[in-house]
Design an enzyme around this catalytic site. Sequence first.
Site, mmCIF file in Angstrom:
data_model
loop_
_atom_site.group_PDB
_atom_site.id
_atom_site.type_symbol
_atom_site.label_atom_id
_atom_site.label_comp_id
_atom_site.label_asym_id
_atom_site.label_seq_id
_atom_site.Cartn_x
_atom_site.Cartn_y
_atom_site.Cartn_z
ATOM 1 N N LYS A 1 -8.428 3.370 1.819
ATOM 2 C CA LYS A 1 -7.592 4.585 1.812
ATOM 3 C C LYS A 1 -7.894 5.362 0.687
ATOM 4 C CE LYS A 1 -4.689 2.610 4.943
ATOM 5 N NZ LYS A 1 -5.645 1.605 4.858
ATOM 6 N N THR B 1 -41.346 24.973 -9.016
ATOM 7 C CA THR B 1 -41.476 23.694 -8.510
ATOM 8 C C THR B 1 -41.706 22.742 -9.618
ATOM 9 O OG1 THR B 1 -43.659 23.908 -8.199
ATOM 10 C CG2 THR B 1 -42.349 24.481 -6.214
ATOM 11 N N HIS B 2 -41.023 21.987 -9.715
ATOM 12 C CA HIS B 2 -41.237 20.720 -11.050
ATOM 13 C C HIS B 2 -40.788 21.670 -12.216
ATOM 14 C CE1 HIS B 2 -44.040 18.516 -8.859
ATOM 15 N NE2 HIS B 2 -44.616 19.661 -8.327
ATOM 16 N N ASN C 1 -2.043 -2.710 12.873
ATOM 17 C CA ASN C 1 -3.625 -2.613 12.906
ATOM 18 C C ASN C 1 -3.913 -1.163 13.647
ATOM 19 O OD1 ASN C 1 -3.247 -4.793 11.698
ATOM 20 N ND2 ASN C 1 -4.215 -6.269 12.976
ATOM 21 N N TYR D 1 -9.412 -7.047 12.528
ATOM 22 C CA TYR D 1 -8.546 -6.497 11.342
ATOM 23 C C TYR D 1 -8.562 -7.302 10.186
ATOM 24 C CZ TYR D 1 -5.615 -4.331 7.957
ATOM 25 O OH TYR D 1 -4.901 -3.866 6.761
ATOM 26 N N SER E 1 -14.794 26.954 -26.752
ATOM 27 C CA SER E 1 -15.066 25.937 -27.767
ATOM 28 C C SER E 1 -13.765 25.793 -28.551
ATOM 29 C CB SER E 1 -16.216 25.671 -28.384
ATOM 30 O OG SER E 1 -16.396 25.046 -29.457
ATOM 31 N N ASN F 1 -18.628 28.220 -22.339
ATOM 32 C CA ASN F 1 -19.017 27.092 -21.631
ATOM 33 C C ASN F 1 -18.917 27.176 -20.230
ATOM 34 O OD1 ASN F 1 -19.505 25.816 -24.117
ATOM 35 N ND2 ASN F 1 -17.707 24.710 -24.279
ATOM 36 N N SER G 1 0.652 -0.936 -0.051
ATOM 37 C CA SER G 1 -0.174 0.056 0.066
ATOM 38 C C SER G 1 0.882 1.290 -0.044
ATOM 39 C CB SER G 1 -0.996 0.049 1.192
ATOM 40 O OG SER G 1 -0.175 -0.160 2.480
#
Length: 459
Positions: free
Chosen positions: A325, A155-156, A110, A317, A277, A285, A23
């Site tokens: 991680k 709303t909606h 551990n 463990y 662009s 953009n 690791s």
Amino acid sequence: MAKVWSKRFDNTLNPFIQKFNASISFDRKLILEDLECSIAHAKMLGKTHVLSSSETLQIINGLETIKVEFLEGKFLPSPPSEDIHYCIEEKLISLIGDTGKKLHTGRSRNDQIATDIRLWLRKEIDNIDSLITDLQKSLLKIAKSNLYTLIPGYTHMQRAQPLSLAHHLLAYIEMFSRDRERFKEVRSRVNTCPLGAAALAGTKIKIDRKFTASELGFEKIYKNSIDAVSDRDFCIEFVSASALLMSHLSKISEEIILWVTDEFSFAKLTDKCATGSSLMPQKKNPDVPELIRGKTGRVYGHLQALLTMVKGVPLAYNKDFQEDKEPLFDTAETISSCITAMTILINEGIEFNIRNLSDSVENDFSNATDLADYLVGKNVPFRTAYQVVGEIVKYCLDRKLLLKNLKTEEFKKFHSDFEDDVFTDLEPLNVVKSRTSEGGTAFAQVEKELNNWQKKLLL
Ligand code: ARG
């Protein structure tokens, strides 16, 4: 190739498996926390006389030297060390000789890794809290100058009722304050010390867990050694709080993306935060909010990965935990950069088109509720008033008119209680002003909230 295992092993690891198992490529991020943790452990072993004072001093000096070498770029943790813990131990032994071999007395990787991640995450959470606070301050600044700017509320995704732009922005400040509260709660559980749990059962070596915990600034210690080394709840809680934070950042991103379209034209992007662009010369953009919206998926993915990683893992463990991680590191990095980018966008990347905003609420039916409430004010039952206004809206739509274009006599045809003063109630500014219920969009309410936030954020 280094052979780290005990004499129980005759052979070295298969090179591919060595790499697969390691690791170090990512847990080297924890070098400073691992050193801090080892220094506290060594001090404690000195205090309990497991180490002599000269051994303690040698170990601490050795660890300090490693820190300096690392900070000066002279020492980079790397393979073939399996992980950051071995890497530092090996380096310490190479610096101070056999005394270095005493550092690992009464502990295990551990409890060591469990402590390291907590030290690291606690710092990250503090940094994230201050980043979110900065974002809230930026939002408050624009909110303060836009108390009387109106914006259609939806709303909606259909026009609903007009709002004070400040009220709309304050909604985000509230969301981000819940995010801060959540991180604070997670922090209190992160701030519990597992060191001294050793592999899983505790140790017969004379250790002082409260001493190391207080050296490392922890509020309390884990009560159960098995739980101490196998608890990854705090990682999941952190990523879960981050996922919700990302949902809020994604929501405001989406709104900004809509606001800057030609169709909405509620705001425009400044050159500082917009991109062009490669083909279409006219384009500007909104890459920044789009990226934030896109990165939300990645954080949700990390949450799913961690939840799945712990599922069905027996006590205590298990190596599965090494997989905590990368999602954790990436989550912290992603959310920190997204909050910062959003703060910059709010500070200098977006300009509201006040004219278009106020025009837009003049030319819709978002004052229809107020027409119904007008009749309610004349003691007409709400449901009756609602039906009357429904008919009036239909009448207007058929004739391409707005409510304000009707004559009092036309209103009266639908209900005799309408009088000339109805037009006052239909004006968008009055519509907003009248929503005086607690937490509503009335300017007086919003101003009160602006002042509250001003105090809370110490602007
Ligand atoms: N690299 C390991 C991890 O991240 C450290 C703990 C290893 N413990 C063990 N018993 N193999 O979880």
